[in-house]
Motif scaffolding. Structure first.
Motif, PDB file in Angstrom:
ATOM      1  N   THR A  52      53.272  50.360  41.341  1.00 42.31           N
ATOM      2  CA  THR A  52      53.058  50.001  40.854  1.00 42.31           C
ATOM      3  C   THR A  52      51.797  48.909  41.495  1.00 42.31           C
ATOM      4  O   THR A  52      50.010  48.465  40.799  1.00 42.31           O
ATOM      5  CB  THR A  52      54.038  48.295  40.675  1.00 42.31           C
ATOM      6  N   TYR A 127      45.916  38.596  33.708  1.00 44.09           N
ATOM      7  CA  TYR A 127      46.703  39.642  33.176  1.00 44.09           C
ATOM      8  C   TYR A 127      45.417  40.271  32.480  1.00 44.09           C
ATOM      9  O   TYR A 127      44.795  41.667  32.888  1.00 44.09           O
ATOM     10  CB  TYR A 127      47.755  40.241  33.141  1.00 44.09           C
ATOM     11  N   THR A 266      54.071  40.974  37.519  1.00 42.69           N
ATOM     12  CA  THR A 266      54.447  42.641  38.149  1.00 42.69           C
ATOM     13  C   THR A 266      55.362  43.117  38.766  1.00 42.69           C
ATOM     14  O   THR A 266      55.574  44.216  38.835  1.00 42.69           O
ATOM     15  CB  THR A 266      53.303  42.635  37.867  1.00 42.69           C
ATOM     16  N   SER A 357      50.305  51.806  37.513  1.00 38.53           N
ATOM     17  CA  SER A 357      50.167  49.922  37.442  1.00 38.53           C
ATOM     18  C   SER A 357      49.429  48.904  36.083  1.00 38.53           C
ATOM     19  O   SER A 357      49.882  48.048  35.270  1.00 38.53           O
ATOM     20  CB  SER A 357      48.651  49.983  38.205  1.00 38.53           C
ATOM     21  N   SER A 360      52.697  48.778  34.386  1.00 41.97           N
ATOM     22  CA  SER A 360      54.268  47.756  35.101  1.00 41.97           C
ATOM     23  C   SER A 360      52.919  47.068  34.747  1.00 41.97           C
ATOM     24  O   SER A 360      54.054  45.591  34.001  1.00 41.97           O
ATOM     25  CB  SER A 360      54.123  47.950  36.147  1.00 41.97           C
ATOM     26  N   ALA A 361      51.822  46.308  34.548  1.00 47.49           N
ATOM     27  CA  ALA A 361      51.431  45.107  34.496  1.00 47.49           C
ATOM     28  C   ALA A 361      51.236  44.739  32.713  1.00 47.49           C
ATOM     29  O   ALA A 361      52.080  43.621  32.332  1.00 47.49           O
ATOM     30  CB  ALA A 361      50.102  44.959  34.669  1.00 47.49           C
ATOM     31  N   SER A 364      54.694  43.457  32.123  1.00 49.69           N
ATOM     32  CA  SER A 364      55.251  42.541  32.533  1.00 49.69           C
ATOM     33  C   SER A 364      54.190  41.168  31.098  1.00 49.69           C
ATOM     34  O   SER A 364      54.970  40.434  31.414  1.00 49.69           O
ATOM     35  CB  SER A 364      54.223  42.375  33.471  1.00 49.69           C
ATOM     36  N   CYS A 365      53.090  41.339  31.029  1.00 55.08           N
ATOM     37  CA  CYS A 365      52.934  40.790  29.754  1.00 55.08           C
ATOM     38  C   CYS A 365      53.366  40.809  28.947  1.00 55.08           C
ATOM     39  O   CYS A 365      53.942  39.331  27.958  1.00 55.08           O
ATOM     40  CB  CYS A 365      51.443  41.235  29.534  1.00 55.08           C
TER      41      CYS A 365
END
Length: 543
Positions: A52, A127, A266, A357, A360-361, A364-365
């Motif tokens: 990540t 983000y 994240t 990356s 994963s972001a 999370s968003c």
């Protein structure tokens, strides 16, 4: 053609493994989709944390900064060890005790729902406008170099990067939107193994080439034919970005890393998905150990390219391109030194790191929006299945916007990695300060972090204008603003305390027994970090 085939084969292998491992997962529940059913183990958490975090914005950005300066940028990697240890022993035990799914969820428990929504919106904007586009742009930059996309399509380099960023964004969105956290974590682990192998192989192969087949001779030539100051990781206190002044290692870098590793959704989402506290602590400390060795195959690559540029191993066009933008250092090393039979495999590993990356972001968003904005604002009684559907739709919109913004990152004046970290400064300090104050005080009122957030954005913005009288590194600014933020919120807690003290509730969702070897492992990590800094200092290779 062989490069393309090996790239596609390894990429497909990762997708098949991720699909196989998640075939029995229930993705229609909140914990199943957003937290992998709270089933992650230490090695999986560590692998997912690394992938990540470790992507082309690190590989490209830090290698480029090192090429342009010295080994100072290794601080972004090695000093993360301290933040990860604090995550393991200070933050994760409290997060798991409360049974959190998101950081804003804690802020509502501790303060109020208004702060939860405000911080969620700020994180989503951060983000969307900086992190996701930077990951896509940096990845596209590498792939445009490896596969010569712009040349094959006969378009400009920016157009080639834009097309590549679009393709990466689409594939990453599929993982994050339709596979949930478990698919992301499993693919991260597989790609993590490949990235470590390929990442270490690249500098080893390069050094052997310097020594005409001998690794020892290559090391000797490398060390002796580069100015000693290039190996120095300890820069003057008044050094400017992208250099890293030594005092920030104990000030602004600590604040920056602590936000990223201990309060960034994240990252935290992997630890929150742990099956118990011991596994969460193992994952964080394993990741801390890995972060100590990453400068040896990230930052060092910048010096390898510097050696090549000054010893006739690069073409005139390559050197000219590097003078224009040092962010091309890592892609240049790959296409120049990586053997063609391995290039497809390494490209697939890099592709996995980019996807990690990005997805994963994005995951999370989706989690932040669905649980911290959509449900409380529009449908408080929504079922888990409904929330998952909403999350998937939001993820599609977010991916499209990120793809559109990605090409703009090319305009960053001081390199993409420095640009990313500087942009984080608009929101990382108040969020970190609010979480710390919320955990360790009982009477601080909700108005304190809200007012503090507004003050921080105003003050940090002023430091970016000609009106600010002092010209200093932005990490110094972040540290002083962090101290101000903590003091401001503490004073507000004294002036306008809440009527009732905050009591942290125990949700009893996982076993809270700590890892019995955790403290010993943490001490070993700290010793290794100090040894690394000794090596890259005036009493080591820079002497």
């Amino acid at each position: 053609m062989f490069i393309v085939i090996t790239f596609l084969l390894f990429t497909a292998l990762v997708a098949v493994i991720a699909a196989f491992k998640t075939r029995e997962e229930n993705l229609d529940t909140q914990d199943g989709y957003f937290l992998a059913g709270r089933s992650l183990t230490g090695p999986v958490i560590a692998g997912s944390l690394m992938l990540t975090n470790l992507s082309t914005e690190q590989l490209v950005g830090q290698a480029g900064q090192t090429y342009a300066t010295n080994m100072g940028p290794m601080a972004w990697e090695s000093t993360s060890c301290i933040a990860l240890i604090l995550l393991a022993f200070v933050f994760v035990p409290r997060y798991l005790k409360m049974g959190l799914t998101t950081i804003p969820e804690f802020l509502e428990q501790r303060y109020d729902s208004g702060l939860r929504k405000l911080i969620t919106l700020l994180l989503l904007l951060g983000y969307l406008l900086t992190y996701l586009p930077t990951v896509l742009y940096s990845g596209a930059l590498v792939f445009n170099q490896i596969f010569n996309i712009s040349g094959l399509l006969q378009v400009s380099e920016l157009q080639g990067v834009t097309i590549t960023a679009t393709a990466i964004g689409i594939v990453g969105a599929i993982y994050a939107i339709f596979g949930g956290l478990k698919a992301v974590a499993v693919s991260d682990t597989v790609n993590g193994i490949g990235l470590i192998i390929g990442g270490i192989a690249l500098p080893v192969i390069t050094v052997c080439a310097f020594g005409h087949g001998s690794f020892v001779d290559g090391i000797h030539n490398f060390i002796n034919l580069i100015p000693a100051e290039k190996f120095n990781a300890i820069n003057p206190a008044n050094a400017q970005a992208p250099m890293i002044p030594w005092p920030v290692l104990f000030t602004g870098m600590v604040v920056n890393n602590l936000f990223y590793w201990a309060t960034n959704q994240t990252i935290i989402q992997r630890a929150l998905g742990a099956k118990n506290l011991a596994e969460a602590q193992k994952g964080a400390i394993y990741a801390a150990a890995l972060k100590i060795i990453t400068p040896l195959f990230i930052a060092i690559c910048g010096l390898l390219v510097f050696y090549m540029a000054h010893n006739g191993l690069l073409s005139g066009d390559q050197v000219a391109a590097l003078e224009k933008t040092s962010d091309l250092a890592y892609p240049t090393l790959i296409i120049t030194m990586m053997p063609k039979p391995l290039l497809g495999f390494f490209a697939a590993v890099l592709f996995g790191a980019i996807l990690s990356s990005f997805n994963s972001a994005l995951n999370s968003c989706i989690t932040l929006y669905t649980l911290d904005l959509h449900r409380p604002l529009f449908n408080p009684n929504a079922s888990d299945a409904y929330l998952v559907r909403i999350g998937k739709r939001f993820g599609i919109v977010l991916a499209i916007i990120s793809i559109c913004i990605a090409p703009v990152v090319s305009l960053a004046p001081s390199g993409l990695y420095d640009f990313l970290q500087s942009c984080f400064g608009f929101f990382n300090v108040p969020i970190l300060a609010t979480v710390i104050i919320g955990m360790f005080t009982k009477y601080t009122p909700p108005i304190a972090p809200k007012a503090g957030l507004v003050l921080h954005v105003v003050l940090y913005s002023l430091t970016k204008t000609p009106l600010f009288p002092i010209h200093c590194h932005y990490l110094y600014v972040l540290f002083f603003l962090f101290v101000f933020q903590i003091a401001f919120q503490l004073i507000m807690g004294k002036v306008r305390p809440t009527a009732q003290p905050y009591v942290m509730k125990d949700a009893q969702v996982v076993d809270m027994a700590p890892w019995k070897h955790g403290k010993k492992a943490a001490i070993i990590c700290i010793v290794l970090m100090l040894a690394l800094y000794t090596l890259f200092s005036p009493i080591g290779l820079a002497g």
